[in-house]
Design a protein around this motif. Sequence first.
Motif, PDB file in Angstrom:
ATOM      1  N   PHE A 114       0.971  -1.257   0.057  1.00  0.00           N
ATOM      2  CA  PHE A 114       0.045  -0.200  -0.058  1.00  0.00           C
ATOM      3  C   PHE A 114       0.853   1.338  -0.044  1.00  0.00           C
ATOM      4  O   PHE A 114       2.133   1.253   0.300  1.00  0.00           O
ATOM      5  CB  PHE A 114      -0.735  -0.116   1.235  1.00  0.00           C
ATOM      6  CG  PHE A 114      -1.882  -1.228   1.452  1.00  0.00           C
ATOM      7  CD1 PHE A 114      -3.132  -1.252   0.737  1.00  0.00           C
ATOM      8  CD2 PHE A 114      -1.457  -2.333   2.195  1.00  0.00           C
ATOM      9  CE1 PHE A 114      -3.768  -2.409   0.929  1.00  0.00           C
ATOM     10  CE2 PHE A 114      -2.071  -3.402   2.344  1.00  0.00           C
ATOM     11  CZ  PHE A 114      -3.446  -3.634   1.661  1.00  0.00           C
ATOM     12  N   PRO A 115       0.399   2.283  -0.486  1.00  0.00           N
ATOM     13  CA  PRO A 115       1.283   3.651  -0.451  1.00  0.00           C
ATOM     14  C   PRO A 115       1.650   3.988   1.020  1.00  0.00           C
ATOM     15  O   PRO A 115       0.944   3.589   2.003  1.00  0.00           O
ATOM     16  CB  PRO A 115       0.135   4.759  -0.878  1.00  0.00           C
ATOM     17  CG  PRO A 115      -0.670   3.947  -1.806  1.00  0.00           C
ATOM     18  CD  PRO A 115      -0.893   2.492  -0.989  1.00  0.00           C
ATOM     19  N   LEU A 116       2.643   4.567   0.990  1.00  0.00           N
ATOM     20  CA  LEU A 116       3.422   4.772   2.267  1.00  0.00           C
ATOM     21  C   LEU A 116       2.939   6.242   2.826  1.00  0.00           C
ATOM     22  O   LEU A 116       3.022   6.878   3.886  1.00  0.00           O
ATOM     23  CB  LEU A 116       4.812   4.805   2.504  1.00  0.00           C
ATOM     24  CG  LEU A 116       5.320   3.196   2.438  1.00  0.00           C
ATOM     25  CD1 LEU A 116       6.716   3.314   2.655  1.00  0.00           C
ATOM     26  CD2 LEU A 116       4.676   2.257   3.459  1.00  0.00           C
ATOM     27  N   TYR A 117       2.531   7.197   1.669  1.00  0.00           N
ATOM     28  CA  TYR A 117       1.937   8.369   2.245  1.00  0.00           C
ATOM     29  C   TYR A 117       0.902   8.747   1.013  1.00  0.00           C
ATOM     30  O   TYR A 117       1.010   8.228  -0.069  1.00  0.00           O
ATOM     31  CB  TYR A 117       3.307   9.669   2.519  1.00  0.00           C
ATOM     32  CG  TYR A 117       4.130   9.590   1.414  1.00  0.00           C
ATOM     33  CD1 TYR A 117       4.012  10.376   0.118  1.00  0.00           C
ATOM     34  CD2 TYR A 117       5.291   8.716   1.262  1.00  0.00           C
ATOM     35  CE1 TYR A 117       4.832  10.527  -0.811  1.00  0.00           C
ATOM     36  CE2 TYR A 117       6.411   9.124   0.222  1.00  0.00           C
ATOM     37  CZ  TYR A 117       6.312   9.934  -0.630  1.00  0.00           C
ATOM     38  OH  TYR A 117       7.134   9.773  -1.772  1.00  0.00           O
ATOM     39  N   GLY A 118       0.437   9.892   1.234  1.00  0.00           N
ATOM     40  CA  GLY A 118      -0.734  10.209   0.433  1.00  0.00           C
ATOM     41  C   GLY A 118      -1.999   9.352   0.653  1.00  0.00           C
ATOM     42  O   GLY A 118      -2.233   9.089   1.723  1.00  0.00           O
ATOM     43  N   ASP A 119      -2.738   9.233  -0.326  1.00  0.00           N
ATOM     44  CA  ASP A 119      -3.950   8.286  -0.182  1.00  0.00           C
ATOM     45  C   ASP A 119      -3.410   6.949   0.117  1.00  0.00           C
ATOM     46  O   ASP A 119      -3.009   6.264  -0.580  1.00  0.00           O
ATOM     47  CB  ASP A 119      -4.804   8.423  -1.701  1.00  0.00           C
ATOM     48  CG  ASP A 119      -5.894   7.670  -1.488  1.00  0.00           C
ATOM     49  OD1 ASP A 119      -6.291   7.064  -0.527  1.00  0.00           O
ATOM     50  OD2 ASP A 119      -6.713   7.319  -2.628  1.00  0.00           O
ATOM     51  N   ALA A 120      -3.988   6.704   1.260  1.00  0.00           N
ATOM     52  CA  ALA A 120      -3.588   5.175   1.881  1.00  0.00           C
ATOM     53  C   ALA A 120      -4.025   4.112   1.069  1.00  0.00           C
ATOM     54  O   ALA A 120      -3.385   3.104   1.211  1.00  0.00           O
ATOM     55  CB  ALA A 120      -3.819   5.185   3.473  1.00  0.00           C
ATOM     56  N   ASP A 121      -5.162   4.518   0.069  1.00  0.00           N
ATOM     57  CA  ASP A 121      -5.663   3.519  -0.638  1.00  0.00           C
ATOM     58  C   ASP A 121      -5.366   3.783  -2.237  1.00  0.00           C
ATOM     59  O   ASP A 121      -6.152   3.203  -2.932  1.00  0.00           O
ATOM     60  CB  ASP A 121      -7.134   3.130  -0.256  1.00  0.00           C
ATOM     61  CG  ASP A 121      -7.590   2.575   1.119  1.00  0.00           C
ATOM     62  OD1 ASP A 121      -6.734   1.513   1.643  1.00  0.00           O
ATOM     63  OD2 ASP A 121      -8.098   3.224   1.900  1.00  0.00           O
ATOM     64  N   GLY A 122      -4.459   4.424  -2.323  1.00  0.00           N
ATOM     65  CA  GLY A 122      -4.068   4.841  -3.616  1.00  0.00           C
ATOM     66  C   GLY A 122      -3.621   3.834  -4.566  1.00  0.00           C
ATOM     67  O   GLY A 122      -3.209   2.661  -3.938  1.00  0.00           O
ATOM     68  N   LEU A 123      -3.284   4.211  -5.917  1.00  0.00           N
ATOM     69  CA  LEU A 123      -2.698   3.198  -6.720  1.00  0.00           C
ATOM     70  C   LEU A 123      -1.375   2.620  -6.104  1.00  0.00           C
ATOM     71  O   LEU A 123      -0.458   3.445  -5.447  1.00  0.00           O
ATOM     72  CB  LEU A 123      -2.443   3.946  -8.100  1.00  0.00           C
ATOM     73  CG  LEU A 123      -3.569   4.321  -8.646  1.00  0.00           C
ATOM     74  CD1 LEU A 123      -3.202   5.024  -9.901  1.00  0.00           C
ATOM     75  CD2 LEU A 123      -4.591   3.145  -9.257  1.00  0.00           C
ATOM     76  N   HIS A 124      -0.964   1.377  -6.187  1.00  0.00           N
ATOM     77  CA  HIS A 124       0.143   0.797  -5.837  1.00  0.00           C
ATOM     78  C   HIS A 124       0.432  -0.699  -6.515  1.00  0.00           C
ATOM     79  O   HIS A 124      -0.547  -1.335  -6.913  1.00  0.00           O
ATOM     80  CB  HIS A 124      -0.114   0.603  -4.158  1.00  0.00           C
ATOM     81  CG  HIS A 124       1.557   0.368  -3.790  1.00  0.00           C
ATOM     82  ND1 HIS A 124       2.234  -0.876  -3.540  1.00  0.00           N
ATOM     83  CD2 HIS A 124       2.347   1.479  -3.077  1.00  0.00           C
ATOM     84  CE1 HIS A 124       3.161  -0.382  -3.068  1.00  0.00           C
ATOM     85  NE2 HIS A 124       3.453   0.685  -2.729  1.00  0.00           N
ATOM     86  N   PHE A 125       1.788  -0.832  -6.694  1.00  0.00           N
ATOM     87  CA  PHE A 125       2.090  -2.183  -7.363  1.00  0.00           C
ATOM     88  C   PHE A 125       2.849  -2.883  -6.332  1.00  0.00           C
ATOM     89  O   PHE A 125       3.887  -2.250  -5.686  1.00  0.00           O
ATOM     90  CB  PHE A 125       2.687  -1.888  -8.805  1.00  0.00           C
ATOM     91  CG  PHE A 125       1.568  -1.354  -9.840  1.00  0.00           C
ATOM     92  CD1 PHE A 125       0.699  -2.371 -10.479  1.00  0.00           C
ATOM     93  CD2 PHE A 125       1.561  -0.076 -10.013  1.00  0.00           C
ATOM     94  CE1 PHE A 125       0.026  -1.828 -11.157  1.00  0.00           C
ATOM     95  CE2 PHE A 125       0.378   0.374 -10.763  1.00  0.00           C
ATOM     96  CZ  PHE A 125      -0.533  -0.548 -11.473  1.00  0.00           C
TER      97      PHE A 125
END
Length: 265
Positions: A45-56
């Motif tokens: 998951f993203p470490l900062y910004g939108d916690a449920d944002g795009l991630h790979f």
Amino acid sequence: MSADSPVRIGVQVQPQHAEYPAIRDTVLRLEELGVDVVFNWDHFFPLYGDADGLHFEAWTMLGAWAEQTERIEFGTLVNCNSYRGADLQADMARTLDHISAKGGEGRFIFGTGSGWFERDYDEYGYEFGTAGSRLNALDAALPRIRDRWSKLNPPPTRHIPIMIGGAGEQKTLRIAAEHADIWHSFVQPDGLAHKLDVLKRHGDAIGRDVSEIVVSNELGRDGDDGRADALHAAGVRLFTVGISGPAYDLEPVKHWLRWRDGKNA
């Protein structure tokens, strides 16, 4: 680490808040610019910004980087030891080494650490444990990884560099003294001499000359040459800067490449 060792620049292409084509294109541009190493990170998951944002996910991405690049070294800053068995990690690393070899030696750097981001553990079903138990697991895994490399057919194309992340004095630096080719931390310039002294004492205890370990640290995006110069004077030779999606800004990278070239002139 020799004082005349060249400065190298690594860029962490944080796999968050961006579609994959943006990540792929950024890696290509970084290689064209002359960056020495590209990294991602091993989180879900993203470490900062939108916690449920795009991630790979990290390791599958590294396979694509191994194939698409020609010169640049690459790896994860850093792998989480908790998420995959030791022998599997070794086999994955060896495979990336071969994918990236392109007729020569491989270019994969095995960056690893004990893990810390509790959400990853909770949502993917791993036992979080304690900082101590996770470090103990890393300590137990590294000999197995190195042993597995000696058994694989075909073996790695080269001695795969091991990067250990973290600055804990009792366990992490002891593990680095035993296993690391590169030691990475966020330690500030005025604290680096002490940490290197601790690393040396751990090395002395096991009979290893830790001066052969490359010292790595973080660069800011703000172009603070004074801090970078102080880190260089303290012995750092691999410098990393992080960039995040959705638009990967390469201007800070260009600044640090010019700084690198000045140091290496």
